[in-house]
Design an enzyme around this catalytic site. Structure first.
Site, short mmCIF file in Angstrom:
data_model
loop_
_atom_site.label_atom_id
_atom_site.label_comp_id
_atom_site.label_asym_id
_atom_site.label_seq_id
_atom_site.Cartn_x
_atom_site.Cartn_y
_atom_site.Cartn_z
N LYS A 23 50.36 -20.56 -39.38
CA LYS A 23 49.81 -21.67 -38.58
C LYS A 23 48.29 -21.66 -38.55
CE LYS A 23 53.80 -22.53 -35.62
NZ LYS A 23 54.45 -23.39 -36.58
N THR A 45 55.91 -30.72 -37.73
CA THR A 45 56.92 -30.13 -36.87
C THR A 45 56.26 -29.84 -35.52
OG1 THR A 45 56.45 -28.05 -38.00
CG2 THR A 45 58.44 -29.23 -38.67
N GLY A 46 57.08 -29.63 -34.50
CA GLY A 46 56.63 -29.64 -33.11
C GLY A 46 55.46 -28.77 -32.74
N THR A 47 55.60 -27.47 -32.89
CA THR A 47 54.53 -26.57 -32.48
C THR A 47 53.28 -26.82 -33.31
OG1 THR A 47 56.20 -24.92 -31.89
CG2 THR A 47 53.92 -24.15 -32.07
N SER A 65 60.31 -28.65 -33.06
CA SER A 65 59.89 -27.43 -33.75
C SER A 65 60.85 -27.17 -34.91
CB SER A 65 59.91 -26.24 -32.79
OG SER A 65 58.86 -26.37 -31.86
N GLY A 66 60.34 -26.54 -35.97
CA GLY A 66 61.14 -26.30 -37.17
C GLY A 66 62.51 -25.71 -36.91
N ASP A 71 62.28 -29.31 -39.26
CA ASP A 71 62.25 -29.33 -40.73
C ASP A 71 63.22 -30.39 -41.26
OD1 ASP A 71 60.44 -27.20 -40.80
OD2 ASP A 71 62.03 -25.69 -40.93
N HIS A 98 65.92 -20.20 -39.76
CA HIS A 98 66.23 -21.52 -40.30
C HIS A 98 65.87 -21.63 -41.80
CE1 HIS A 98 62.07 -21.69 -39.02
NE2 HIS A 98 61.89 -22.82 -39.67
#
Length: 152
Positions: A23, A45-47, A65-66, A71, A98
């Site tokens: 990140k 994606t969310g975060t 979030s993934g 994703d 994931h």
């Protein structure tokens, strides 16, 4: 499979995705290219999306979030022709729960023939391409013909 042409618009729809250990690398890349990225429509994606928005003030369409389905949401947008470029800094040294979603996302980006960067060098090549701000034709599967053949 038969192919057809899709035109990527000059104002691209760009998906930004990064695993936890990547990140900060993506954040640095986004900040370095912010003036150019601001001219395009961003998804993440969310975060990742929330971190980018908070750090840069840019508008980012954040998915889940993934690991919670983000994703797969990005993959669905790719399948629908709503994402033009995928910047996905994934961590090849750490397995994530994931992983199947990660593989599916990369597979869909390949099927639909969109530019994909999985590291900083490739992301730099894409964004610095003389065609990045141009409309560009790409070949994609002709889904309507594929479906018609399957329904015969």
């Amino acid at each position: 499979m038969e192919l057809t042409t899709r035109t990527l618009p000059s104002r691209k729809h760009i998906a930004l995705v990064a695993h936890d250990h990547c990140k900060q690398m993506l954040m640095s890349w986004v900040e370095r290219h912010q003036p150019l990225l601001e001219q395009h429509v961003l998804y993440a994606t969310g975060t990742t999306g929330n971190l980018i928005s908070r750090a840069t003030g840019m508008n980012v369409n954040a998915m889940l979030s993934g690991p919670m389905g983000g994703d797969q949401q990005v993959g669905a947008l790719i399948s629908e022709g709503k994402i033009d470029v995928l910047i996905f800094f994934w961590d090849p040294l750490n397995a994530v729960p994931h992983d199947p979603d990660v593989k599916a996302l990369l597979r869909l980006a390949t099927v639909w023939n969109i530019p994909v960067a999985t590291n900083v060098a490739t992301a730099d090549f894409i964004i610095q391409s003389p065609h990045f701000n141009d409309a560009v034709d790409i070949l994609i599967p002709d889904y309507q013909r594929y479906l018609a053949d399957r329904l015969k």
